[in-house]
Design a protein around this motif. Structure first.
Motif, mmCIF file in Angstrom:
data_model
loop_
_atom_site.group_PDB
_atom_site.id
_atom_site.type_symbol
_atom_site.label_atom_id
_atom_site.label_comp_id
_atom_site.label_asym_id
_atom_site.label_seq_id
_atom_site.Cartn_x
_atom_site.Cartn_y
_atom_site.Cartn_z
ATOM 1 N N ILE A 47 -8.759 1.828 -7.750
ATOM 2 C CA ILE A 47 -9.065 0.731 -8.127
ATOM 3 C C ILE A 47 -8.325 -0.319 -7.288
ATOM 4 C CG2 ILE A 47 -8.811 -1.174 -9.968
ATOM 5 C CD1 ILE A 47 -9.110 0.904 -11.960
ATOM 6 N N PHE A 48 -6.969 -0.048 -6.953
ATOM 7 C CA PHE A 48 -6.314 -0.706 -6.013
ATOM 8 C C PHE A 48 -6.903 -0.982 -4.613
ATOM 9 C CE2 PHE A 48 -2.894 -1.453 -2.857
ATOM 10 C CZ PHE A 48 -2.346 -2.453 -3.357
ATOM 11 N N SER A 49 -7.510 0.165 -4.292
ATOM 12 C CA SER A 49 -7.846 0.616 -2.819
ATOM 13 C C SER A 49 -9.172 -0.503 -2.860
ATOM 14 C CB SER A 49 -8.411 1.955 -2.474
ATOM 15 O OG SER A 49 -7.264 2.810 -2.675
ATOM 16 N N ALA A 50 -10.022 -0.313 -3.907
ATOM 17 C CA ALA A 50 -11.317 -1.163 -3.887
ATOM 18 C C ALA A 50 -10.950 -2.650 -3.694
ATOM 19 C CB ALA A 50 -12.088 -0.955 -5.171
ATOM 20 N N LEU A 51 -9.940 -3.208 -4.168
ATOM 21 C CA LEU A 51 -9.577 -4.667 -4.466
ATOM 22 C C LEU A 51 -8.994 -4.863 -2.999
ATOM 23 C CD1 LEU A 51 -7.771 -4.905 -7.790
ATOM 24 C CD2 LEU A 51 -10.165 -5.849 -7.193
ATOM 25 N N TRP A 52 -8.228 -3.795 -2.509
ATOM 26 C CA TRP A 52 -7.435 -4.190 -1.241
ATOM 27 C C TRP A 52 -8.482 -4.194 -0.122
ATOM 28 C CZ3 TRP A 52 -2.855 -5.266 0.466
ATOM 29 C CH2 TRP A 52 -2.308 -5.031 1.604
ATOM 30 N N LEU A 53 -9.628 -3.395 -0.233
ATOM 31 C CA LEU A 53 -10.949 -3.384 0.938
ATOM 32 C C LEU A 53 -11.609 -4.568 0.642
ATOM 33 C CD1 LEU A 53 -11.706 0.195 0.774
ATOM 34 C CD2 LEU A 53 -10.555 -0.934 2.608
ATOM 35 N N PHE A 54 -11.786 -5.125 -0.637
ATOM 36 C CA PHE A 54 -12.523 -6.241 -0.756
ATOM 37 C C PHE A 54 -11.735 -7.615 0.042
ATOM 38 C CE2 PHE A 54 -13.169 -10.415 -3.487
ATOM 39 C CZ PHE A 54 -14.359 -10.436 -3.388
ATOM 40 N N ALA A 55 -10.510 -7.581 -0.344
ATOM 41 C CA ALA A 55 -9.654 -8.941 0.213
ATOM 42 C C ALA A 55 -9.598 -8.742 1.676
ATOM 43 C CB ALA A 55 -8.059 -8.504 -0.305
ATOM 44 N N ILE A 56 -9.680 -7.465 2.299
ATOM 45 C CA ILE A 56 -9.658 -7.398 3.715
ATOM 46 C C ILE A 56 -11.011 -7.661 4.373
ATOM 47 C CG2 ILE A 56 -9.223 -5.896 5.851
ATOM 48 C CD1 ILE A 56 -7.175 -4.548 4.235
ATOM 49 N N PHE A 69 2.649 -2.778 -13.217
ATOM 50 C CA PHE A 69 1.616 -2.105 -14.310
ATOM 51 C C PHE A 69 1.186 -0.686 -13.985
ATOM 52 C CE2 PHE A 69 -0.308 -6.623 -14.549
ATOM 53 C CZ PHE A 69 0.628 -6.896 -15.436
ATOM 54 N N MET A 70 0.925 -0.316 -12.666
ATOM 55 C CA MET A 70 0.751 1.113 -12.457
ATOM 56 C C MET A 70 1.876 2.118 -12.786
ATOM 57 S SD MET A 70 -0.601 2.699 -8.861
ATOM 58 C CE MET A 70 -1.273 4.248 -8.554
ATOM 59 N N LEU A 71 3.358 1.746 -12.397
ATOM 60 C CA LEU A 71 4.087 2.505 -12.471
ATOM 61 C C LEU A 71 4.428 2.590 -14.318
ATOM 62 C CD1 LEU A 71 6.428 4.243 -11.581
ATOM 63 C CD2 LEU A 71 7.808 2.399 -11.104
ATOM 64 N N GLY A 72 4.255 1.448 -14.803
ATOM 65 C CA GLY A 72 4.371 1.152 -16.325
ATOM 66 C C GLY A 72 3.688 2.166 -17.009
ATOM 67 N N ALA A 73 2.390 2.235 -16.678
ATOM 68 C CA ALA A 73 1.831 3.326 -17.270
ATOM 69 C C ALA A 73 1.966 4.738 -17.097
ATOM 70 C CB ALA A 73 0.037 3.203 -16.672
ATOM 71 N N VAL A 82 0.947 -1.102 -0.011
ATOM 72 C CA VAL A 82 0.157 -0.261 -0.021
ATOM 73 C C VAL A 82 0.806 1.331 -0.125
ATOM 74 C CG1 VAL A 82 -1.830 1.244 1.351
ATOM 75 C CG2 VAL A 82 -1.917 -1.041 1.119
ATOM 76 N N VAL A 83 1.940 1.218 0.910
ATOM 77 C CA VAL A 83 2.989 2.354 0.898
ATOM 78 C C VAL A 83 3.547 2.600 -0.604
ATOM 79 C CG1 VAL A 83 4.922 3.274 1.589
ATOM 80 C CG2 VAL A 83 3.239 2.107 3.255
ATOM 81 N N TRP A 84 3.830 1.424 -1.405
ATOM 82 C CA TRP A 84 4.550 1.475 -2.408
ATOM 83 C C TRP A 84 3.753 2.080 -3.486
ATOM 84 C CZ3 TRP A 84 9.754 0.632 -2.871
ATOM 85 C CH2 TRP A 84 10.220 0.718 -4.331
ATOM 86 N N ILE A 85 2.297 1.751 -3.416
ATOM 87 C CA ILE A 85 1.235 2.168 -4.530
ATOM 88 C C ILE A 85 1.200 3.687 -4.073
ATOM 89 C CG2 ILE A 85 -1.327 2.141 -4.933
ATOM 90 C CD1 ILE A 85 0.123 -0.137 -6.212
ATOM 91 N N GLY A 86 1.172 4.057 -2.835
ATOM 92 C CA GLY A 86 1.109 5.537 -2.544
ATOM 93 C C GLY A 86 2.236 6.246 -3.115
ATOM 94 N N LEU A 87 3.408 5.545 -2.946
ATOM 95 C CA LEU A 87 4.587 6.426 -3.809
ATOM 96 C C LEU A 87 4.513 6.610 -5.285
ATOM 97 C CD1 LEU A 87 7.524 7.163 -2.958
ATOM 98 C CD2 LEU A 87 8.305 5.133 -3.278
ATOM 99 N N ILE A 88 4.086 5.399 -5.961
ATOM 100 C CA ILE A 88 3.830 5.411 -7.201
ATOM 101 C C ILE A 88 2.493 6.676 -7.545
ATOM 102 C CG2 ILE A 88 2.943 4.389 -9.297
ATOM 103 C CD1 ILE A 88 4.003 1.887 -7.972
ATOM 104 N N LEU A 89 1.677 6.648 -6.692
ATOM 105 C CA LEU A 89 0.762 7.765 -6.805
ATOM 106 C C LEU A 89 1.257 9.115 -6.580
ATOM 107 C CD1 LEU A 89 -2.347 8.935 -6.960
ATOM 108 C CD2 LEU A 89 -2.328 8.306 -4.557
#
Length: 230
Positions: free
Chosen positions: A55-64, A92-96, A30-37
């Protein structure tokens, strides 16, 4: 908005690959996604990066919150699928972000500066142009489908799979093949196969922001590896 050298962006991609390889999934991801954001916003790719984060947050909340309530085969299937998504999503996110903020000319100049073999440069250069072209074709095909009353969503596919295949997958395959041929011809016309050293009017220089972002990514990576292994 800031600018990063294409070589710095490649270093950030490599660090992301190292991260997903050695750091276990969890809050570190989650921290790394925030860094990419943070990186995507500063590079000017604001809304698309925010959308990817949502989208990542929605998947993360679904998983939890929802996944533990499921049982049996459905739980196992979604668990494996989400684990794969969480591992690949940062790349994929950083590649985009990298593809969306790097011109092909900058990329070619940076690769030439790094003395990368042409066997590596040519496929990557074509890839940088391929995905935007396919995205544009996808939007045209989707608009045409809406005019015919066909939905390109999974629900539309479940209702009428043969119609969606004829209206979506077949045109996309034809457009992909045509785009690949056109890009190859355009690259050859521009002398991409010339064996001599390429020249470029683009001035590339590693600046302060490049050093700051590289150091920031390395610091988060080191801390993530230390805490996940500790």
């Amino acid at each position: 908005m800031i600018r990063l050298d294409p070589r710095t962006k490649l270093i950030l991609m490599i660090l992301t690959l190292v991260f997903i390889t050695f750091v276990s999934s969890g809050w570190y991801e989650v921290v790394w996604i925030g860094l990419i954001l943070f990186t995507g916003i500063l590079l000017g790719r604001v809304w698309k990066t925010i959308r990817s984060s949502i989208i990542f947050s929605a998947l993360w909340l679904f998983a939890i919150f929802i996944l533990p309530m499921l049982k049996g085969t459905l739980h196992t299937s979604l668990l494996v699928w989400l684990a794969l998504i969480f591992k690949c999503y940062p790349c994929f996110m950083l590649g985009a972000v990298v593809i969306g903020t790097t011109h092909i000319s900058e990329f070619m100049a940076a690769m030439s500066r790094m003395k990368i073999p042409k066997a590596v440069i040519l496929p990557m250069a074509i890839m940088f142009r391929y995905f935007p072209v396919i995205g544009e074709d996808w939007r045209y095909i989707k608009d045409a489908m809406h005019l015919r009353g066909i939905s390109p969503t999974p629900v539309g596919f479940a209702r009428n799979p043969s119609m969606v295949i004829d209206a979506l997958y077949v045109p996309m395959l034809m457009a992909s093949s045509k785009a690949a041929d056109e890009l190859s011809v355009a690259a050859i016309t521009r002398g991409i196969e010339n064996p001599k050293q390429r020249t470029s009017r683009i001035s590339l220089k590693i600046g302060a922001m490049d050093i700051i972002f590289t150091a920031l990514y390395i610091a988060v990576l080191v801390v993530g590896i230390y805490l996940s292994r500790g």
